[in-house]
Write a protein that holds these residues in place. Structure first.
Motif, PDB file in Angstrom:
ATOM      1  N   LYS A  13      25.062  32.647  23.830  1.00 52.46           N
ATOM      2  CA  LYS A  13      26.294  31.983  24.254  1.00 52.46           C
ATOM      3  C   LYS A  13      27.009  32.915  25.418  1.00 52.46           C
ATOM      4  CE  LYS A  13      28.810  29.932  21.165  1.00 52.46           C
ATOM      5  NZ  LYS A  13      28.729  28.420  21.455  1.00 52.46           N
ATOM      6  N   ASP A  14      27.306  32.275  26.476  1.00 50.84           N
ATOM      7  CA  ASP A  14      27.971  32.909  27.419  1.00 50.84           C
ATOM      8  C   ASP A  14      29.468  33.079  27.235  1.00 50.84           C
ATOM      9  OD1 ASP A  14      27.644  30.742  30.437  1.00 50.84           O
ATOM     10  OD2 ASP A  14      28.962  30.846  28.805  1.00 50.84           O
ATOM     11  N   LEU A  15      30.155  33.731  28.174  1.00 49.51           N
ATOM     12  CA  LEU A  15      31.518  33.914  28.083  1.00 49.51           C
ATOM     13  C   LEU A  15      32.422  32.460  28.196  1.00 49.51           C
ATOM     14  CD1 LEU A  15      32.123  37.255  29.888  1.00 49.51           C
ATOM     15  CD2 LEU A  15      31.899  37.079  27.442  1.00 49.51           C
ATOM     16  N   ASP A  16      31.801  31.580  28.745  1.00 46.76           N
ATOM     17  CA  ASP A  16      32.420  30.188  28.843  1.00 46.76           C
ATOM     18  C   ASP A  16      32.004  29.335  27.774  1.00 46.76           C
ATOM     19  OD1 ASP A  16      32.006  30.594  32.430  1.00 46.76           O
ATOM     20  OD2 ASP A  16      33.732  30.627  31.449  1.00 46.76           O
ATOM     21  N   ASP A  17      31.227  29.941  26.522  1.00 48.91           N
ATOM     22  CA  ASP A  17      31.047  29.291  25.538  1.00 48.91           C
ATOM     23  C   ASP A  17      29.662  28.368  25.625  1.00 48.91           C
ATOM     24  OD1 ASP A  17      33.755  28.850  22.963  1.00 48.91           O
ATOM     25  OD2 ASP A  17      32.161  30.302  23.407  1.00 48.91           O
ATOM     26  N   ARG A  18      28.948  28.523  26.727  1.00 53.71           N
ATOM     27  CA  ARG A  18      27.808  27.715  27.040  1.00 53.71           C
ATOM     28  C   ARG A  18      26.695  28.336  26.115  1.00 53.71           C
ATOM     29  NH1 ARG A  18      28.702  27.574  33.481  1.00 53.71           N
ATOM     30  NH2 ARG A  18      28.657  29.788  32.883  1.00 53.71           N
ATOM     31  N   ASP A  19      25.908  27.357  25.621  1.00 59.61           N
ATOM     32  CA  ASP A  19      24.823  27.640  24.862  1.00 59.61           C
ATOM     33  C   ASP A  19      23.443  27.557  25.624  1.00 59.61           C
ATOM     34  OD1 ASP A  19      25.843  25.686  22.109  1.00 59.61           O
ATOM     35  OD2 ASP A  19      26.446  27.757  22.578  1.00 59.61           O
ATOM     36  N   TYR A  20      22.692  28.727  25.510  1.00 61.99           N
ATOM     37  CA  TYR A  20      21.343  28.707  26.050  1.00 61.99           C
ATOM     38  C   TYR A  20      20.337  29.074  25.098  1.00 61.99           C
ATOM     39  CZ  TYR A  20      24.277  29.511  30.184  1.00 61.99           C
ATOM     40  OH  TYR A  20      25.119  29.341  31.370  1.00 61.99           O
ATOM     41  N   TRP A  21      19.256  28.208  25.125  1.00 60.93           N
ATOM     42  CA  TRP A  21      18.293  28.428  24.090  1.00 60.93           C
ATOM     43  C   TRP A  21      16.915  28.503  25.022  1.00 60.93           C
ATOM     44  CZ3 TRP A  21      18.490  28.164  19.027  1.00 60.93           C
ATOM     45  CH2 TRP A  21      19.502  27.808  18.242  1.00 60.93           C
ATOM     46  N   GLY A  22      15.918  29.158  24.397  1.00 59.68           N
ATOM     47  CA  GLY A  22      14.614  29.028  25.062  1.00 59.68           C
ATOM     48  C   GLY A  22      13.850  28.014  24.622  1.00 59.68           C
ATOM     49  N   LYS A  23      12.650  27.705  25.072  1.00 57.56           N
ATOM     50  CA  LYS A  23      11.979  26.565  24.585  1.00 57.56           C
ATOM     51  C   LYS A  23      11.086  26.905  23.519  1.00 57.56           C
ATOM     52  CE  LYS A  23      11.654  24.661  29.353  1.00 57.56           C
ATOM     53  NZ  LYS A  23      10.655  24.238  30.461  1.00 57.56           N
ATOM     54  N   GLY A  24      11.188  28.098  22.974  1.00 60.04           N
ATOM     55  CA  GLY A  24      10.310  28.411  21.874  1.00 60.04           C
ATOM     56  C   GLY A  24       9.104  28.961  21.910  1.00 60.04           C
ATOM     57  N   THR A  25       8.608  29.538  20.908  1.00 63.93           N
ATOM     58  CA  THR A  25       7.052  29.988  20.656  1.00 63.93           C
ATOM     59  C   THR A  25       6.613  29.926  19.436  1.00 63.93           C
ATOM     60  OG1 THR A  25       5.563  32.014  21.236  1.00 63.93           O
ATOM     61  CG2 THR A  25       7.754  32.419  20.222  1.00 63.93           C
ATOM     62  N   LEU A  26       5.418  29.143  19.237  1.00 63.34           N
ATOM     63  CA  LEU A  26       5.128  28.925  17.739  1.00 63.34           C
ATOM     64  C   LEU A  26       4.240  30.041  17.247  1.00 63.34           C
ATOM     65  CD1 LEU A  26       4.283  26.766  15.752  1.00 63.34           C
ATOM     66  CD2 LEU A  26       1.929  26.134  17.291  1.00 63.34           C
ATOM     67  N   VAL A  27       4.728  30.349  15.917  1.00 58.52           N
ATOM     68  CA  VAL A  27       4.148  31.261  14.991  1.00 58.52           C
ATOM     69  C   VAL A  27       3.440  30.710  13.928  1.00 58.52           C
ATOM     70  CG1 VAL A  27       4.552  33.065  13.541  1.00 58.52           C
ATOM     71  CG2 VAL A  27       5.712  33.023  15.688  1.00 58.52           C
ATOM     72  N   THR A  28       2.231  30.855  13.940  1.00 54.71           N
ATOM     73  CA  THR A  28       1.293  30.040  12.567  1.00 54.71           C
ATOM     74  C   THR A  28       1.039  31.168  11.760  1.00 54.71           C
ATOM     75  OG1 THR A  28       0.910  28.244  13.991  1.00 54.71           O
ATOM     76  CG2 THR A  28      -0.352  28.308  12.101  1.00 54.71           C
ATOM     77  N   GLN A  72      18.148  31.588  32.197  1.00 58.92           N
ATOM     78  CA  GLN A  72      16.775  31.079  31.375  1.00 58.92           C
ATOM     79  C   GLN A  72      16.689  32.050  30.262  1.00 58.92           C
ATOM     80  OE1 GLN A  72      13.678  30.026  34.157  1.00 58.92           O
ATOM     81  NE2 GLN A  72      13.183  28.666  32.981  1.00 58.92           N
ATOM     82  N   LEU A  73      16.321  31.741  29.089  1.00 56.18           N
ATOM     83  CA  LEU A  73      15.592  32.527  28.112  1.00 56.18           C
ATOM     84  C   LEU A  73      14.125  32.264  28.010  1.00 56.18           C
ATOM     85  CD1 LEU A  73      18.402  32.734  25.371  1.00 56.18           C
ATOM     86  CD2 LEU A  73      17.834  34.606  27.021  1.00 56.18           C
ATOM     87  N   VAL A  74      13.374  33.096  27.839  1.00 55.28           N
ATOM     88  CA  VAL A  74      11.950  32.690  27.888  1.00 55.28           C
ATOM     89  C   VAL A  74      11.398  33.465  26.677  1.00 55.28           C
ATOM     90  CG1 VAL A  74       9.583  32.519  28.925  1.00 55.28           C
ATOM     91  CG2 VAL A  74      11.830  31.950  30.325  1.00 55.28           C
ATOM     92  N   GLU A  75      10.822  32.913  25.725  1.00 57.54           N
ATOM     93  CA  GLU A  75      10.283  33.392  24.500  1.00 57.54           C
ATOM     94  C   GLU A  75       8.706  33.646  24.874  1.00 57.54           C
ATOM     95  OE1 GLU A  75      13.164  30.459  22.770  1.00 57.54           O
ATOM     96  OE2 GLU A  75      11.726  30.515  24.356  1.00 57.54           O
ATOM     97  N   SER A  76       7.890  34.578  24.244  1.00 57.50           N
ATOM     98  CA  SER A  76       6.520  34.776  24.276  1.00 57.50           C
ATOM     99  C   SER A  76       6.104  35.337  22.969  1.00 57.50           C
ATOM    100  CB  SER A  76       6.071  35.434  25.582  1.00 57.50           C
ATOM    101  OG  SER A  76       6.728  36.849  25.537  1.00 57.50           O
ATOM    102  N   GLY A  77       4.712  35.567  22.780  1.00 61.20           N
ATOM    103  CA  GLY A  77       4.239  36.432  21.730  1.00 61.20           C
ATOM    104  C   GLY A  77       3.817  35.786  20.607  1.00 61.20           C
ATOM    105  N   GLY A  78       4.078  34.440  20.298  1.00 61.26           N
ATOM    106  CA  GLY A  78       3.753  33.714  19.183  1.00 61.26           C
ATOM    107  C   GLY A  78       2.141  33.559  19.163  1.00 61.26           C
ATOM    108  N   GLY A  79       1.663  33.121  18.138  1.00 60.15           N
ATOM    109  CA  GLY A  79       0.410  32.648  17.954  1.00 60.15           C
ATOM    110  C   GLY A  79      -0.131  32.576  16.382  1.00 60.15           C
ATOM    111  N   LEU A  80      -1.309  32.748  16.281  1.00 56.85           N
ATOM    112  CA  LEU A  80      -1.871  32.448  14.895  1.00 56.85           C
ATOM    113  C   LEU A  80      -2.366  33.757  14.205  1.00 56.85           C
ATOM    114  CD1 LEU A  80      -3.215  30.769  12.740  1.00 56.85           C
ATOM    115  CD2 LEU A  80      -5.493  30.940  13.990  1.00 56.85           C
TER     116      LEU A  80
END
Length: 117
Positions: free
Chosen positions: A99-114, A3-11
């Motif tokens: 992307k891992d060594l088997d070419d699989r993509d991993y995305w986090g769910k995102g963090t909103l910046v306003t 998993q990739l987990v983003e944090s730190g977004g905000g207004l």
């Protein structure tokens, strides 16, 4: 589980700063190149910055060059995106990606910046 987990977004007001974090779970992040992407309302997802493995060379999209800095903290298994002098056009959901060594993509769910007054 990987998993990739983003944090730190905000207004934040124009001219302000934020530090986004992308923390990896289930794998050692410093073995991989990591990218930050963003998607503004009504627009396609675009690349913002990336950091290579393991030398740590960095790249930036033109509109953020000189304002954003990407870095790694291997001890925390985290990549940061330090954003300064933020502008309203930086408003978006920010995602980290690898992307891992088997070419699989991993995305986090995102963090909103306003960026707004």
């Amino acid at each position: 589980q990987v998993q990739l987990v983003e944090s730190g977004g905000g207004l934040v007001q124009p001219g302000g700063s934020l530090r986004l974090s992308c923390t990896a779970y289930g794998f050692t992040l410093d073995n991989y190149a990591i990218g930050w992407f963003r998607q503004a309302p009504g627009k396609e997802r675009e690349g913002v910055s990336c950091i290579s493995r393991p030398g740590g060379s960095t790249q930036y999209e033109d509109s953020v060059e000189g304002r954003f800095t990407i870095s790694r903290d291997n001890a925390k298994n985290t990549v940061y995106l330090i954003m300064t002098n933020l502008k309203p056009e930086d408003t978006a959901v920010y995602y980290c990606y690898t992307k891992d060594l088997d070419d699989r993509d991993y995305w986090g769910k995102g963090t909103l910046v306003t960026v707004s007054t």
